[in-house]
Structures are given as C-alpha cells and as structure tokens.
Motif scaffolding. Structure first.
Motif, short mmCIF file in Angstrom:
data_model
loop_
_atom_site.label_atom_id
_atom_site.label_comp_id
_atom_site.label_asym_id
_atom_site.label_seq_id
_atom_site.Cartn_x
_atom_site.Cartn_y
_atom_site.Cartn_z
N THR A 122 1.01 -1.31 0.39
CA THR A 122 -0.07 0.08 -0.10
C THR A 122 1.00 1.65 0.05
N ARG B 39 -5.58 -3.65 -3.65
CA ARG B 39 -5.52 -3.12 -2.85
C ARG B 39 -6.30 -1.85 -2.55
N PRO C 144 -10.35 -2.82 -1.29
CA PRO C 144 -9.70 -3.36 0.40
C PRO C 144 -10.17 -4.52 0.87
#
Length: 299
Positions: free
Chosen positions: A35, A169, A173
C-alpha cells in the motif's frame, strides 16, 4: 564427474511459460499487501529498511560474485548464486520475522521496496556482476537473450502482478482482505507442485549438481544472514530490527529465481539447481534460526 555445465535438465517447453505465470501469481499475492501508506511509513522511518536494502542489493550480490569466483569452478553455479541474490525478498521472510520475534513492520517495508526496485535492479545487477567474472561472461555471450523476451518475462513475473496487486488493494481493500490469504495459499501450493515436477524429472541431475553447488549455497546464505545482522548492529538498530534485516537479506524470492532460470537458462542446470537448493536451505536453516531467536528474549 561429468562436466557440471553439461549435466542435462529436462524442461518441457511449456514449463517455462507455466512457471512464469505462477511466479507472477505469487508476486501478485505478495503485492496485495503493498500500500502507499506502507511506502509513506518507510519514508517517515527509513533507517532500518534503507540499511537492509543496501545490504541486500548493494553488498550481497558482490558476496555472491566473490563466492562464484573463488568457491566454485562452475559458471552455471556462479550464475545461479548471482541470480538468487539479485532477486528481492520473498513473502516467507515476513512470516519468519514474526516467528523470530523480529520487527515485522521493517520486514514488510523491505519486502515492499525490494519487490518494487527489483523490476529494474534484478536484471541490472545480475548483468553487471555476471560480466565481471570471465567464466560467467563467456557463458552469457554464448546464450542468446532476446530483449523483447526479457521485457515480456519481467512484465509477466513482476510489472503486471505488482501493479495489479497494488491497484486492487487501493480500489477494493475489503475484497483483498478477504482473499489475500487464500490467494497466497493457492499460489504457493500450485507453484510447489510445479517445482516438485521439475525436481522429480531431474532428480538425478539435481543430486549430481548438489554435490558441487550445496557448499557455495550454504556459505552465501550464512554470510547473508550475518551480513544483515552485522550491518544492523553497526548501524545501532534495535534487536527486533536486526532480526528482520538479517532475515530479509537472506530470504530471497526463490520462486522468481527459479522462474527466470527456467525461462532464460534451460540448458544450464546449475542455475535452477542453486535456486532450488537455496530454497531448501532457507526453509530448513531459516526455520531453525527463527525458532532459536523465538526463544531468545529481546532486550
């Protein structure tokens, strides 16, 4: 003994493509944990990850080069050591850091950065150090490596899966949190089956290669662990950070090394043999080290 560089490895032409796709799937699984927040965290506290990455990409390939130059007469084994040590850290390092009571945040940060940097650094460092050894340089000169094929392979194994994992992601998420463990498990199992098939069809050749390749692999791996821990100690890192750095430096993405070896060097069994042996060593000695550290209290 038969010339080690002439020991045949049997690869179905389709195996290279299948291995490449599965390595890409494994990298995708790892990338689901990458991330921008983790990258920003590294920028805020960069000391431990930076020290580890300098050891991993700046020093370890040089050690592998010297090992290949002085501890083996086989160019294919020397190339295998370079290929493995120029690869980024693998996902197993994060798990073992936790077992070893190391700093998991440092481990994840190093895996994140090394995976991103490897898109450029892995082929660059491998080519540079291989050209410094006359025997490995000669071998590479006799192997035709199509630049378009290199780019396509890097796209399949690194660029596309890293991009896809980070985008998924960022955009989904919740879905990623649900599937990432299952994706890693499935990818790991399927790749393990493929590696088992490679070993099974080349068991005799691998056994012959191991007689020459095992000691250089063991030596380089042990030095890699010591390098990570030692450079962390010299830099004043905390014990948990030192353990994380030591594991990250030594635990390479063996799947990527095997994939690249099968794809570009199918006639040089020593390269794939070194990658497989490195995986065996870091699974056995690595788990032993992590368990030993688990029983040693961190001050």
């Amino acid at each position: 003994m038969e010339d080690i560089n002439q020991i045949p490895f049997n690869f179905d032409p389709r195996i290279g493509l299948i291995v490449g796709i599965m390595v890409g799937f494994l990298v995708f699984a790892v990338s689901l944990d990458l991330t921008w927040e983790k990258l920003r965290r590294v920028l805020k506290k960069p000391k431990a990850p930076t020290i580890g990455l300098v050891a991993q990409f700046g020093i370890l390939p040089a050690i592998a080069f010297l090992t290949g130059l002085y501890l083996t007469d086989s160019p294919s084994i020397a190339l295998g050591l370079l290929l493995v040590t120029c690869c980024p850290a693998g996902a197993l390092s994060n798990y073992l850091t936790g077992v070893a009571k190391g700093d998991v945040a440092t481990s994840i940060s190093m895996t994140t950065i090394s995976t991103l940097f490897s898109i450029v650094l892995t082929p660059l460092l491998f080519g540079f150090w291989a050209s410094m050894n006359p025997s490995t340089q000669e071998v590479l000169q006799n192997i035709s490596m199509d630049p378009q094929r290199v780019i396509m392979t890097l796209q399949i194994m690194l660029i596309i899966p890293v991009t896809a994992g980070m985008l998924l992601r960022a955009k989904r998420p919740v879905i990623v949190d649900r599937i990432r463990r299952a994706v890693r498990l499935v990818a790991g199992i399927v790749f393990a089956v493929i590696v088992a098939m490679i070993i099974g069809s080349n068991f005799k050749s691998l056994a012959l290669l191991a007689q020459t390749a095992l000691f250089p692999v063991l030596f380089t791996f042990v030095v890699a662990v010591g390098l990570g821990w030692g450079i962390g100690w010299l830099a004043g890192l905390m014990a948990g950070e030192r353990r994380a750095v030591a594991i990250e430096v030594a635990f390479q993405n063996v799947a990527l090394a095997i994939g690249l070896g099968v794809t570009f060097f199918p006639t040089l069994g020593g390269i794939v043999a070194v990658s497989i042996l490195w995986g065996i060593v870091h699974l056995t000695l690595g788990f032993g080290l992590a368990i030993a550290w688990n029983h040693i209290k961190i001050e």
